[in-house]
Structure formats: structure tokens, C-alpha cells
Design an enzyme around this catalytic site. Sequence first.
Site, short mmCIF file in Angstrom:
data_model
loop_
_atom_site.label_atom_id
_atom_site.label_comp_id
_atom_site.label_asym_id
_atom_site.label_seq_id
_atom_site.Cartn_x
_atom_site.Cartn_y
_atom_site.Cartn_z
CG HIS A 43 54.27 100.04 123.75
ND1 HIS A 43 54.14 100.11 125.09
CD2 HIS A 43 55.53 99.73 123.61
CE1 HIS A 43 55.20 99.66 125.83
NE2 HIS A 43 56.03 99.54 124.90
CG ASP A 45 48.56 95.69 124.44
OD1 ASP A 45 49.37 96.78 124.49
OD2 ASP A 45 49.38 94.57 125.22
CB SER A 138 54.73 84.80 125.79
OG SER A 138 53.41 85.03 126.64
CB SER A 139 57.82 81.06 129.55
OG SER A 139 57.98 81.91 130.69
CG ASP A 184 51.92 87.48 125.74
OD1 ASP A 184 51.92 88.07 124.69
OD2 ASP A 184 52.38 87.76 126.69
P1 ADP Z 1 57.62 85.65 129.56
O1 ADP Z 1 56.08 85.36 129.74
O2 ADP Z 1 58.15 86.79 128.84
O3 ADP Z 1 58.55 84.65 129.64
P2 ADP Z 1 56.99 86.27 132.54
O4 ADP Z 1 57.52 87.08 133.51
O5 ADP Z 1 55.62 86.93 131.92
O6 ADP Z 1 58.01 86.27 131.20
O7 ADP Z 1 56.69 84.95 132.84
C1 ADP Z 1 57.82 84.10 133.24
C2 ADP Z 1 57.55 83.34 134.66
O8 ADP Z 1 56.72 82.41 134.46
C3 ADP Z 1 58.59 82.66 135.13
O9 ADP Z 1 59.49 83.53 136.02
C4 ADP Z 1 58.12 81.77 135.75
O10 ADP Z 1 57.44 82.18 137.12
C5 ADP Z 1 56.81 81.23 135.36
N1 ADP Z 1 57.14 80.12 134.15
C6 ADP Z 1 56.84 80.03 132.78
N2 ADP Z 1 57.04 78.83 132.41
C7 ADP Z 1 57.57 78.15 133.41
C8 ADP Z 1 58.09 76.77 133.35
N3 ADP Z 1 58.24 76.14 132.17
N4 ADP Z 1 58.72 76.38 134.52
C9 ADP Z 1 58.70 77.16 135.40
N5 ADP Z 1 58.14 78.48 135.72
C10 ADP Z 1 57.63 78.87 134.53
MG MG Z 2 54.62 86.68 130.09
#
Ligand code: ADP
Ligand code: MG
Length: 397
Positions: A43, A45, A138-139, A184
Amino acid sequence: MIDPNLPLQEIAQDAARKFQERYGRPPRWIVAAPGRVNLIGEHTDYNDGFVFPMAIERYTVIAADRPRPGAPDQVTWHCARTNQSAAFPLSRPVPKGEPKHWTNYIRGVFAGFQARGVDSLAFDALMLSTVPLGGGLSSSAALEISTATLIETASGQKIDPVEKALLGQKAEHDYAGMPCGIMDQFISALGRKDHLLLLDCRSRKPELVPMSDPGVAILIVNTNVKHELVGGEYAQRRRQCEEAARLLGVPALRDATADALEAKKSKMDETVYRRARHVIGENERTIHAAHGVRASNWTTVGQLMYASHLSLKDDYEVSCAELDAVVEIAHGIGIDGGVYGCRMTGGGFGGCCVALVDSARIDPLAARIAAEYKQKTQVKPTLFVSRPAAGATVVKG
Ligand code: ADP
Ligand code: MG
């Protein structure tokens, strides 16, 4: 389901195999970008302060080729993780998908390259990911930065990694509708093996900090809970920080000192005071922790992590019972048991804790934390260990 602990080379091989099965030819390019965990600096950033993340050994990998000759001029994308496919045309600008659709992150990155004059971007792509989706690691940035790395590699038009990170952030703002900060995308683009990244969120100046001591590792404990927020908590915290900065006569809390805050305490609302105390203290702790990592002073870094957690729990009020349970268990194990420090990481109200641990004792530690957490909360946690990983990588290009 892919083994989440696979090393990058093996995920890449798996992606190449799956690409071949799906498209009937080998991929021409394979790229990857990692997820991340923030060691300390929470918190801070949006207060123009400091964050201190590292890339983790969890990746989004994309295998791709140009479409076959004569195929439509579009992007075709398959996610092997969720078994979903999608395609979108390369009109100008790239159209947005349905709100919350996973392709929006990808579409936004294509739009960012279009805006830079990089065209002719059709692909057949297959992606695999070992970053948990929506788990606070942070996917979303891993997806944006791997997509950007693919376009760079295929077009031969490399962009500066800082600009690449900003392009990913803009994709998330404009296409995914998520007004995220810069952490991220910066760490996913700029991470380096055996380094953390001290990032000044005002100047956007990144500083790599070596963490080469093999005696310590990072243990990530996902509480597997996420409490729904009804009261607009985040927006409220931001407003309180802005109010504190105004009362202290500074542009942002990054510019305030603990002494200045104490001097104004009697003129401030008590809650606003505590919010500011967290942010001012957290910025100091983050800078200290970077010195501690540089000096391999793990005892100090660990204490700063516990102090950060307490501040987030009591002053900023963004923790929850499950995050507190993990930190209490870690604290109970203590340095003698191999834990230097532990804290919640991410926005709060659920998600993950990050712990600094003795790398020789990871397995028994992880087993003990998992068992005690399950007993306390009735929830099964997910744990994994990581050393600081490399940022965006071209595996085949
Ligand atoms: P975080 O970044 O913490 O994982 P977020 O809500 O910011 O959470 O992002 C998650 C979203 O990103 C998922 O719900 C999806 O829509 C998308 N996403 C990220 N990576 C993938 C992947 N490998 N395949 C499909 N969707 C993805
Ligand atoms: Mg995210």
C-alpha cells in the site's frame, strides 16, 4: 493439470508439444514471463513510495507461429491451463473483448504495439501457465509481459523493458479495466535471477538488489481465502492517504516523515493518522529491507517483515484472520525453527503470505505451517518455495 513446480525449460517443452498437437507444426517462438511476490512495501505504490518485489519461478509461457498462408489475419489463442480458445481480428484499434474476458489483457498489449506502429501481428498461439490465476501472484502481468515479449521477438522491434512494463500496465488499465500500479509489470519485465527489485513508484526508477545467499528462500503461503469487500475499502484507504498528505502539506505521503506526522497528530482524525503511520513506516521499512537483503542480514529483514504485517493489520486494517494465522504460526516457529520473518503480501483481506526461511529446512517447515493452518482455519493452504527468478525470457526466438 500441469505440475506447478516444473522448471521453465520443461514448461516450454510441454508448450511446444501442445502447440504441435493443436496446430500441426512446431512453434517458431517460445517466450515466458514470471509472476511475482512482494517481499515488503505494501500500500505504498499509490503514495508514490517504494515496493520490493521479486519474480517467482512460476511462469506464463507462450508458444507461437504466424498463421498458415491464406488463413485469416487474426490472433488465435489457446489457453491449455483453462482449455479455452479465442480469436480476435487485428482491426485498428484491436476490439475489446467482453468485460472481464481473459483475452482483454492480450488484446490490450496488441493495441499498445499498434500504437507504436508495430503492425502485421497475426499469430497462432498456445499458452501454458504455472502462475495461479487470480491468486495475488500477478498472472495478469505475466500474461501481458509474455505477450509483449512474443510481439517484440516476432517483429524484431525490441522495446526498452521499462516501456514494455508501462505498455503492459496501460493494457491492464484500458482493456482489462483494472487501474493497477506499476509494480507487477515492472518486476515481470525487469526481474533478474537471484535479485529483488527495489522500485521507486514516483520516479519509476528500478534498482536490482542481489540476493545470492543460497541459505535462504522465499516461502509463499496461499491462504486460499478471499473475503469479499462491500465497503469500497481500497478507494477509502486511498482517500484517507490523500487527506493525510494534504493535512501534512506534502504532495504524497512518500514525502512525509514520522516526526511531521507526530507533530500534526492532535489535528488529525485518528484513523487517518494510523493510515499515514502505516505508509510512512512502510516506506522506511522497505528501504531498510533492501539494505538488509544486500547485506544478507536475514534477521533484520525478517523483523521488518513482521513489523510490516503488524502495521498492515492494526494501522491499515487490511489483514484478516487467515493471514494473521499464518504469520502467528511462522512467528511461533521462529528463527530457531528456520523462519526469519513473515507477512501478508498483496492488497489484503485474503490471498498470500510471504515468509523468509532457511532453505535447508523448507520441507518440514512447509508441512508444519500447512498442518497448523489447516487446524486453525479448517482451510487447506497451498505452499510453494521460490528463489528470485528471471524476468521475461525468450526461450526460442
Ligand atoms: P492476479 O494477477 O493476481 O493473478 P488478476 O485478477 O489481476 O489476478 O488477473 C487474473 C486474470 O487474468 C484471470 O482471471 C484471467 O482473466 C487472466 N489470466 C491471467 N493469466 C491467464 C492465463 N494463463 N490463462 C487465462 N487467463 C489468464
Ligand atoms: Mg493482477
